[in-house]
Motif scaffolding. Structure first.
Motif, PDB file in Angstrom:
ATOM      1  N   SER A   1      16.125  -5.781 -12.601  1.00  0.00           N
ATOM      2  CA  SER A   1      15.044  -4.890 -13.021  1.00  0.00           C
ATOM      3  C   SER A   1      14.518  -5.264 -14.400  1.00  0.00           C
ATOM      4  N   ASN A   2      13.507  -4.523 -14.824  1.00  0.00           N
ATOM      5  CA  ASN A   2      12.997  -4.672 -16.185  1.00  0.00           C
ATOM      6  C   ASN A   2      13.473  -3.508 -17.063  1.00  0.00           C
ATOM      7  N   LEU A   3      14.596  -2.897 -16.691  1.00  0.00           N
ATOM      8  CA  LEU A   3      15.204  -1.823 -17.477  1.00  0.00           C
ATOM      9  C   LEU A   3      16.159  -2.432 -18.503  1.00  0.00           C
ATOM     10  N   ASN A   4      15.606  -3.174 -19.448  1.00  0.00           N
ATOM     11  CA  ASN A   4      16.433  -3.905 -20.389  1.00  0.00           C
ATOM     12  C   ASN A   4      16.263  -3.428 -21.827  1.00  0.00           C
ATOM     13  N   HIS A   5      15.771  -2.225 -21.996  1.00  0.00           N
ATOM     14  CA  HIS A   5      15.645  -1.659 -23.343  1.00  0.00           C
ATOM     15  C   HIS A   5      15.775  -0.152 -23.261  1.00  0.00           C
ATOM     16  N   SER A   6      15.917   0.477 -24.409  1.00  0.00           N
ATOM     17  CA  SER A   6      16.062   1.925 -24.429  1.00  0.00           C
ATOM     18  C   SER A   6      14.695   2.593 -24.297  1.00  0.00           C
ATOM     19  N   CYS A   7      14.708   3.894 -24.160  1.00  0.00           N
ATOM     20  CA  CYS A   7      13.483   4.675 -23.990  1.00  0.00           C
ATOM     21  C   CYS A   7      12.674   4.660 -25.281  1.00  0.00           C
ATOM     22  N   PRO A   8      11.382   4.906 -25.186  1.00  0.00           N
ATOM     23  CA  PRO A   8      10.605   5.296 -24.016  1.00  0.00           C
ATOM     24  C   PRO A   8      10.125   4.078 -23.209  1.00  0.00           C
ATOM     25  N   TYR A   9       9.799   4.340 -21.958  1.00  0.00           N
ATOM     26  CA  TYR A   9       9.223   3.334 -21.072  1.00  0.00           C
ATOM     27  C   TYR A   9       7.747   3.653 -20.917  1.00  0.00           C
TER      28      TYR A   9
END
Length: 121
Positions: free
Chosen positions: A63-71
């Motif tokens: 996925s591209n969930l490779n950083h903290s929020c916000p998205y």
């Protein structure tokens, strides 16, 4: 799975994760059913060790969930693969299992993911 960014940033993301084991009458809840604020989880993944294993070994690489929020961009999960080696740290008996995730953004259900796998001896 694709979650489209619609205007404001996605900082109120809630994840409900469930772990099921197959029985005679279908899949039954087995051990885990937890709901957490995704942004808090990313900051402190040790608060949910089991889900940390799934997140770090399966979700992040696909996925591209490779950083903290916000998205503030689309969230994409593609080619999600569960490998039996992910579960070696936790001695589950050989059987058929299912992991289910429900993703809500601003309290609205946006996605539901089910992954099926078999653990053998």
């Amino acid at each position: 799975m694709l979650l489209r960014a619609m205007g404001s940033s996605k900082s109120l993301i809630t994840i409900n994760g469930q772990f099921f084991r197959k029985g005679n009458n279908g899949y039954r809840l087995f051990m885990y059913n937890s709901t957490t604020d995704y942004c808090r989880f990313v900051k402190n993944p040790n608060s949910h060790i089991f889900w940390k294993l799934i997140y770090r070994n399966a979700i992040v690489p696909s996925s591209n969930l490779n950083h903290s929020c916000p998205y503030d961009h689309d969230i994409i999960i593609d080619n999600l693969i569960l490998d039996g080696s992910m579960f070696r740290l936790i001695p589950f008996p050989a059987d058929e299992y299912m992991i289910g995730y429900r993703v809500s953004v601003h309290s609205r259900l946006r996605a539901e993911v089910k992954a099926y796998f078999i653990i053998t001896d």
